[in-house]
Design a protein around this motif. Sequence first.
Motif, PDB file in Angstrom:
ATOM      1  N   SER A 175       0.824  -1.211   0.000  1.00 24.84           N
ATOM      2  CA  SER A 175       0.000   0.000   0.000  1.00 24.84           C
ATOM      3  C   SER A 175       0.858   1.261   0.000  1.00 24.84           C
ATOM      4  N   THR A 176       2.071   1.167   0.544  1.00 24.90           N
ATOM      5  CA  THR A 176       2.938   2.337   0.626  1.00 24.90           C
ATOM      6  C   THR A 176       3.775   2.534  -0.621  1.00 24.90           C
ATOM      7  N   TYR A 177       4.228   1.429  -1.240  1.00 27.11           N
ATOM      8  CA  TYR A 177       5.224   1.552  -2.303  1.00 27.11           C
ATOM      9  C   TYR A 177       4.802   0.974  -3.652  1.00 27.11           C
ATOM     10  N   LEU A 178       4.327  -0.252  -3.670  1.00 23.02           N
ATOM     11  CA  LEU A 178       4.091  -0.941  -4.947  1.00 23.02           C
ATOM     12  C   LEU A 178       2.699  -1.566  -4.962  1.00 23.02           C
ATOM     13  N   PRO A 179       1.684  -0.799  -5.312  1.00 17.50           N
ATOM     14  CA  PRO A 179       0.310  -1.282  -5.170  1.00 17.50           C
ATOM     15  C   PRO A 179      -0.219  -2.153  -6.303  1.00 17.50           C
ATOM     16  N   GLU A 180       0.599  -2.492  -7.285  1.00 15.55           N
ATOM     17  CA  GLU A 180       0.088  -3.355  -8.357  1.00 15.55           C
ATOM     18  C   GLU A 180      -0.218  -4.732  -7.783  1.00 15.55           C
ATOM     19  N   GLN A 181      -1.313  -5.327  -8.212  1.00 10.61           N
ATOM     20  CA  GLN A 181      -1.935  -6.437  -7.483  1.00 10.61           C
ATOM     21  C   GLN A 181      -1.125  -7.731  -7.477  1.00 10.61           C
ATOM     22  N   ILE A 182      -0.935  -8.270  -6.260  1.00 11.09           N
ATOM     23  CA  ILE A 182      -0.392  -9.613  -6.084  1.00 11.09           C
ATOM     24  C   ILE A 182      -1.264 -10.454  -5.156  1.00 11.09           C
ATOM     25  N   LYS A 183      -2.093  -9.794  -4.318  1.00 15.51           N
ATOM     26  CA  LYS A 183      -2.895 -10.517  -3.338  1.00 15.51           C
ATOM     27  C   LYS A 183      -4.379 -10.447  -3.692  1.00 15.51           C
ATOM     28  N   GLY A 209      -8.009  -9.565  -3.341  1.00 15.42           N
ATOM     29  CA  GLY A 209      -8.692  -8.487  -2.640  1.00 15.42           C
ATOM     30  C   GLY A 209      -7.855  -7.259  -2.369  1.00 15.42           C
ATOM     31  N   GLN A 210      -6.660  -7.200  -2.905  1.00 15.57           N
ATOM     32  CA  GLN A 210      -5.775  -6.052  -2.690  1.00 15.57           C
ATOM     33  C   GLN A 210      -6.358  -4.790  -3.313  1.00 15.57           C
ATOM     34  N   VAL A 211      -6.287  -3.677  -2.586  1.00 12.06           N
ATOM     35  CA  VAL A 211      -6.842  -2.404  -3.050  1.00 12.06           C
ATOM     36  C   VAL A 211      -5.703  -1.400  -3.237  1.00 12.06           C
ATOM     37  N   ASN A 212      -5.702  -0.708  -4.369  1.00  9.82           N
ATOM     38  CA  ASN A 212      -4.700   0.304  -4.680  1.00  9.82           C
ATOM     39  C   ASN A 212      -5.155   1.646  -4.097  1.00  9.82           C
ATOM     40  N   THR A 213      -4.418   2.155  -3.107  1.00  9.71           N
ATOM     41  CA  THR A 213      -4.775   3.423  -2.470  1.00  9.71           C
ATOM     42  C   THR A 213      -3.711   4.501  -2.667  1.00  9.71           C
ATOM     43  N   THR A 214      -2.687   4.226  -3.452  1.00  4.40           N
ATOM     44  CA  THR A 214      -1.612   5.206  -3.657  1.00  4.40           C
ATOM     45  C   THR A 214      -2.115   6.364  -4.514  1.00  4.40           C
ATOM     46  N   PRO A 215      -2.003   7.612  -4.040  1.00  2.00           N
ATOM     47  CA  PRO A 215      -2.471   8.760  -4.829  1.00  2.00           C
ATOM     48  C   PRO A 215      -1.808   8.822  -6.194  1.00  2.00           C
ATOM     49  N   GLY A 216      -2.639   8.961  -7.228  1.00  2.00           N
ATOM     50  CA  GLY A 216      -2.124   9.149  -8.580  1.00  2.00           C
ATOM     51  C   GLY A 216      -1.603   7.910  -9.250  1.00  2.00           C
ATOM     52  N   TYR A 217      -1.697   6.740  -8.595  1.00  2.00           N
ATOM     53  CA  TYR A 217      -1.153   5.543  -9.231  1.00  2.00           C
ATOM     54  C   TYR A 217      -2.078   5.102 -10.358  1.00  2.00           C
ATOM     55  N   PRO A 218      -1.539   4.803 -11.542  1.00  2.00           N
ATOM     56  CA  PRO A 218      -2.397   4.402 -12.661  1.00  2.00           C
ATOM     57  C   PRO A 218      -3.240   3.168 -12.315  1.00  2.00           C
ATOM     58  N   THR A 219      -4.475   3.203 -12.710  1.00  2.00           N
ATOM     59  CA  THR A 219      -5.352   2.042 -12.547  1.00  2.00           C
ATOM     60  C   THR A 219      -5.570   1.407 -13.918  1.00  2.00           C
ATOM     61  N   ASP A 220      -5.907   0.119 -13.912  1.00  2.00           N
ATOM     62  CA  ASP A 220      -6.127  -0.613 -15.161  1.00  2.00           C
ATOM     63  C   ASP A 220      -4.937  -0.474 -16.112  1.00  2.00           C
ATOM     64  N   ILE A 221      -3.750  -0.717 -15.595  1.00  2.00           N
ATOM     65  CA  ILE A 221      -2.543  -0.644 -16.417  1.00  2.00           C
ATOM     66  C   ILE A 221      -2.635  -1.675 -17.547  1.00  2.00           C
TER      67      ILE A 221
END
Length: 348
Positions: free
Chosen positions: A304-312, A314-326
Motif C-alpha cells: 500500500s505504501t510503495y508498490l500497489p500493483e496487485q499480487i494478493k 482483494g488487494q486495493v490500490n490506495t496510492t495517490p495518482g497511481y495508474p489504474t487498469d494498467i
Amino acid sequence: MKKRTQTAMIALSAALLVLSGCGQTGGSAGSAPAASSAASSAAAPAEGANKVIIYTPTEDYLIEYMQQRLDEQFPDYDISLEYYHSGDLAAKLLAEGTDTACDIVFDCEYGYLQMLSDNFAEIGFIDNSQFVPDMQDPARKYMPVDRYSGSVIVNTQILQEKGLPIPESYQDLLDPMYQGLIEMPDPTASSTGYLFLKSLVNAWGEDEAFAYFDKLDANILQYTGGGSAPVKDAASGECAIALSLTFKAVDLINEGAPLQILFFEEGAPYTPAGLSIVSGHEQKQAVVDVVNYFYSDVIDDYLSTYLPEQIKVGQVNTTPGYPTDIPYADMSDNTPDVKEALLAKWDH
C-alpha cells in the motif's frame, strides 16, 4: 558519452563456467520448521543462528524501510539487507550454490528466481492461496513480493521548453528531434531494461525488436545500471524521456516533479518479483521468523505504501495518482534460457 554496461553478462558467464567445473554444495530443500516469535526462543542459539543475510536488488529506500521494520520486530537478531544488481545477484548465487552466506533473496524478479530454483527450499509454511493465481509458484520455491511495471515517462517541462511534442508511440522515440534526450536501463544490468526488450520482442518479433533498439541507440543519452535511474534523471532535468519504473515515476510526481506517465500500444512491460530461501537455510529459526513476519502484515503495508500493483486476492490500490487498469504487455515465454539468449544479443 554513453555508458555501456555488460558487467552482469560477464559475471553470469563466469559463474556458469565455475558451475560447469565443480558441483554445488549445501543442503537440499525440505519442510520448514514451525514458526515462532523472536522472543520465544528458550535455548541458547548456535553461533550465527540469529544472523540473517538478505540479498536484494530492490531500491535503496525500500531496503531502508524493510531494515527498519525488521530491526524493530527482531531486536535480538542481526539482520542485514545487502544490495546487488539483479544480474550480479544471480551470478553470485549461481557460483556459490547453497554454500552461501545468503539466507533469503528478497524482491528479485521471477525470471532470476526460476533460473536459481535448484538452490532454493520449498516454502511450505506460507499460505499460497492469499495470492492471485498468476503470481503463484506451484513448486513454492518463491513467494510473491510485488509486481512492478515499466512505462515511458516524459518531463513535460523540458519538452515544452524545447518545443517538442509528447511522443505517442515507440516509433516516435526514433525521431532525431529526441536525440540525446532519452535514457533507458541496460538490459544486461537491469531487470527493468530487459522487460522493455522482452515486451517488444513479444510484440514485434525478435528481429524487428532488435532492429528497433539499434535505431533507438542514436537517441540514447545513456544506458543506466538501475531501473529507476532514468526516471530520476528525468525528474532532475538530465534527460527528457525515460524508459523506467512506473512506481518511481508516481513517487516523483507526488513530490512535484513535472512528469507524465505514458503507456504505448504494446502495453506496459512488467514482472513479478518474489522472495526465496536458500536451500538448507530454512532450518534456521531466525530465517523462518523473518519470512513469517514479512507475510503477516509487513507485505500489506509495503504494497500500500510503495508498490500497489496487485499480487494478493482483494488487494486495493490506495496510492495517490497511481495508474489504474494498467495495460500490461505480453510477457509470455519469459524463461531464463530465453532471457539468456536475448541478452547475449544485446550489444549497446
